[in-house]
Write a protein that holds these residues in place. Structure first.
Motif, PDB file in Angstrom:
ATOM      1  N   LEU A 154     -75.938  80.610  60.583  1.00  0.00           N
ATOM      2  CA  LEU A 154     -76.682  79.334  60.527  1.00  0.00           C
ATOM      3  C   LEU A 154     -75.728  78.144  60.627  1.00  0.00           C
ATOM      4  N   GLU A 155     -76.279  77.037  61.106  1.00  0.00           N
ATOM      5  CA  GLU A 155     -75.551  75.767  61.171  1.00  0.00           C
ATOM      6  C   GLU A 155     -76.035  74.917  59.996  1.00  0.00           C
ATOM      7  N   ILE A 156     -75.132  74.596  59.098  1.00  0.00           N
ATOM      8  CA  ILE A 156     -75.537  73.908  57.866  1.00  0.00           C
ATOM      9  C   ILE A 156     -74.794  72.579  57.742  1.00  0.00           C
ATOM     10  N   ALA A 157     -75.566  71.492  57.621  1.00  0.00           N
ATOM     11  CA  ALA A 157     -74.958  70.169  57.480  1.00  0.00           C
ATOM     12  C   ALA A 157     -75.013  69.757  56.011  1.00  0.00           C
ATOM     13  N   ILE A 158     -73.850  69.417  55.451  1.00  0.00           N
ATOM     14  CA  ILE A 158     -73.800  68.873  54.082  1.00  0.00           C
ATOM     15  C   ILE A 158     -73.476  67.394  54.238  1.00  0.00           C
ATOM     16  N   THR A 211     -68.327  62.421  61.426  1.00  0.00           N
ATOM     17  CA  THR A 211     -68.487  61.121  60.781  1.00  0.00           C
ATOM     18  C   THR A 211     -69.651  60.298  61.354  1.00  0.00           C
ATOM     19  N   ARG A 212     -70.557  60.971  62.060  1.00  0.00           N
ATOM     20  CA  ARG A 212     -71.800  60.311  62.508  1.00  0.00           C
ATOM     21  C   ARG A 212     -72.972  61.201  62.115  1.00  0.00           C
ATOM     22  N   LEU A 213     -74.036  60.571  61.612  1.00  0.00           N
ATOM     23  CA  LEU A 213     -75.174  61.365  61.140  1.00  0.00           C
ATOM     24  C   LEU A 213     -75.868  62.101  62.290  1.00  0.00           C
ATOM     25  N   ASP A 214     -76.096  61.407  63.419  1.00  0.00           N
ATOM     26  CA  ASP A 214     -76.834  62.056  64.514  1.00  0.00           C
ATOM     27  C   ASP A 214     -76.078  63.296  65.012  1.00  0.00           C
ATOM     28  N   GLU A 215     -74.757  63.156  65.176  1.00  0.00           N
ATOM     29  CA  GLU A 215     -73.951  64.288  65.640  1.00  0.00           C
ATOM     30  C   GLU A 215     -73.912  65.406  64.577  1.00  0.00           C
ATOM     31  N   GLY A 216     -73.834  65.003  63.328  1.00  0.00           N
ATOM     32  CA  GLY A 216     -73.766  65.993  62.244  1.00  0.00           C
ATOM     33  C   GLY A 216     -75.053  66.788  62.093  1.00  0.00           C
ATOM     34  N   LEU A 217     -76.184  66.164  62.423  1.00  0.00           N
ATOM     35  CA  LEU A 217     -77.473  66.848  62.246  1.00  0.00           C
ATOM     36  C   LEU A 217     -77.912  67.620  63.490  1.00  0.00           C
ATOM     37  N   GLU A 218     -77.326  67.283  64.616  1.00  0.00           N
ATOM     38  CA  GLU A 218     -77.726  67.890  65.896  1.00  0.00           C
ATOM     39  C   GLU A 218     -77.787  69.427  65.812  1.00  0.00           C
ATOM     40  N   GLY A 219     -78.959  69.977  65.957  1.00  0.00           N
ATOM     41  CA  GLY A 219     -79.118  71.434  65.986  1.00  0.00           C
ATOM     42  C   GLY A 219     -78.920  72.130  64.650  1.00  0.00           C
ATOM     43  N   ALA A 258     -85.096  64.300  62.835  1.00  0.00           N
ATOM     44  CA  ALA A 258     -85.475  64.806  64.163  1.00  0.00           C
ATOM     45  C   ALA A 258     -84.266  65.310  64.963  1.00  0.00           C
ATOM     46  N   TYR A 259     -83.051  64.920  64.578  1.00  0.00           N
ATOM     47  CA  TYR A 259     -81.857  65.451  65.269  1.00  0.00           C
ATOM     48  C   TYR A 259     -81.638  66.925  64.950  1.00  0.00           C
ATOM     49  N   ALA A 260     -82.083  67.344  63.755  1.00  0.00           N
ATOM     50  CA  ALA A 260     -81.892  68.744  63.354  1.00  0.00           C
ATOM     51  C   ALA A 260     -82.899  69.618  64.097  1.00  0.00           C
ATOM     52  N   LYS A 261     -82.790  70.953  63.927  1.00  0.00           N
ATOM     53  CA  LYS A 261     -83.762  71.840  64.574  1.00  0.00           C
ATOM     54  C   LYS A 261     -85.159  71.554  64.034  1.00  0.00           C
ATOM     55  N   PRO A 262     -86.199  71.803  64.832  1.00  0.00           N
ATOM     56  CA  PRO A 262     -87.566  71.479  64.374  1.00  0.00           C
ATOM     57  C   PRO A 262     -87.954  72.241  63.103  1.00  0.00           C
ATOM     58  N   ASP A 263     -87.328  73.396  62.877  1.00  0.00           N
ATOM     59  CA  ASP A 263     -87.675  74.153  61.668  1.00  0.00           C
ATOM     60  C   ASP A 263     -86.588  74.042  60.598  1.00  0.00           C
ATOM     61  N   ALA A 264     -85.748  73.019  60.706  1.00  0.00           N
ATOM     62  CA  ALA A 264     -84.673  72.868  59.708  1.00  0.00           C
ATOM     63  C   ALA A 264     -85.268  72.593  58.329  1.00  0.00           C
ATOM     64  N   ILE A 265     -84.617  73.150  57.306  1.00  0.00           N
ATOM     65  CA  ILE A 265     -85.063  72.858  55.938  1.00  0.00           C
ATOM     66  C   ILE A 265     -84.152  71.794  55.327  1.00  0.00           C
ATOM     67  N   VAL A 266     -84.703  71.075  54.344  1.00  0.00           N
ATOM     68  CA  VAL A 266     -83.958  69.998  53.691  1.00  0.00           C
ATOM     69  C   VAL A 266     -83.727  70.377  52.226  1.00  0.00           C
ATOM     70  N   MET A 267     -82.464  70.295  51.810  1.00  0.00           N
ATOM     71  CA  MET A 267     -82.108  70.678  50.444  1.00  0.00           C
ATOM     72  C   MET A 267     -81.421  69.516  49.721  1.00  0.00           C
TER      73      MET A 267
END
Ligand code: ASP
Length: 323
Positions: A154-158, A211-219, A258-267
């Motif tokens: 999995l791709e996980i953004a913190i 160091t950018r939110l859009d890039e960090g959340l992408e996918g 919306a930058y993350a995958k459509p089924d991404a979960i938020v923690m």
């Protein structure tokens, strides 16, 4: 021999998976009318909390009670440390009452490790300064496994205040050990230099700083938001202009999600600062699994308490499960 839990760094991936498998078994207990097992009957667990806590302390207490242990809570304001007693003297005095396990939270990174040298009972780290919060990482992994079926690949953004976050440090180690890829997303000023090397070659390969939110959340499959830990900023130069600006550039809204995958979960480990790192729409929305993390906290801490006091040998052979 007690099985302390001080750091995720001390656990092999197989041990993490074993804890998660046992937590799975305790998860279903929560929906039973009688939520009690007897494996820790006659045992004593002392929860020694020198920093504030809602979720962690309550869930350790519930976990101990569900296994029929006696749970005693001590907070800093009610303990003799407020009269000048040292942490080690407090621990020696508690040890003289023969507890089976001390669960400790302290602002000093290293407090739990220090106690393991002082007392003969098991010690569990419930958060030591900015160092680690291992049971949070374990419950986060359990939540991800339940929602995504696995952690590996999995791709996980913190996202957020990585600098002051023990949750981030434990999660980086835990998620990398379980085979995920981790992006640490924040302005440079909130990311300690070299953090991606915290677990040596393993994290060097699996962790990257963005160091950018859009890039960090992408996918991303999972987005884990962190609170700005203002209480740890004392004496530091300002790291960002103001909270509103940080929220605008690194806060999670329906739009940035919306930058993350459509089924991404938020923690989020809690406590949430609504409208700062997380918009209320996202916090209460269908993709948030924040309250489920809290429920997993009890199941995981039951497994961790049993492991600490009885040892994993007491567990039946682990069921094979995907990490
Ligand atoms: N509850 C978590 C901790 O104790 C995160 C936080 O306080 O923001 O580290």
């Amino acid at each position: 021999m007690p099985h302390h839990l001080v750091s995720i760094a001390d656990l092999e991936a197989v041990e993490i998976i074993r804890i998660l498998d046992h937590a799975d078994a305790y998860w279903s207990l929560a929906s039973e009318p009688i939520k009690k097992l007897t494996s820790l009957r006659g045992r004593t667990v002392i929860n020694m909390f020198f920093e504030n806590s809602t979720r962690t302390r309550t869930s350790f207490e519930i976990a101990a009670k569900r296994l029929s242990a006696e749970a005693i809570n001590i907070s800093a304001s009610a303990s003799s440390t407020s009269k000048g007693e040292t942490l080690l003297d407090t621990a020696d005095n508690l040890e003289a009452m023969f507890p089976d396990c001390i669960v400790v939270r302290h602002s000093f990174g290293g407090a739990a490790a220090m106690l393991t040298k002082e007392v003969s009972c098991a010690v569990i780290n419930a958060g030591d300064g900015q160092h680690e919060h291992p049971t949070q990482a374990l419950l986060d992994a359990a939540t991800i496994r339940r929602n995504k079926g696995k952690v590996e690949g999995l791709e996980i953004a913190i996202v957020g205040d990585i600098s002051h976050s023990r949750v981030a440090r434990s999660n980086i180690l835990c998620l990398a050990k379980l085979g995920a890829r981790v992006r640490l997303v924040a302005p440079w000023t909130l990311i300690p230099r070299g953090i991606e090397l915290i677990g040596g070659d393993l994290t060097r390969e699996r962790v990257r700083v963005v160091t950018r939110l859009d890039e960090g959340l992408e996918g991303a499959d999972v987005v884990m938001m962190l609170r700005v830990q203002h209480e740890r900023f004392e004496g530091e130069a300002p790291r960002f202009p103001n909270t509103r600006e940080l929220s605008r550039t690194f806060g999670l809204s329906e739009r940035s999600l919306a930058y993350a995958k459509p089924d991404a979960i938020v923690m989020h480990p809690g406590p949430i600062n609504r409208g700062v790192e997380l918009s209320p729409q996202v916090a209460d929305g269908p993709r948030a699994v924040i309250l489920s993390q809290v429920s997993w906290g009890v199941a995981v801490r039951m497994a961790v308490l049993e492991r600490a006091i009885l040892g994993p040998e007491a567990w039946p052979a682990a069921r094979p499960a995907a990490a």
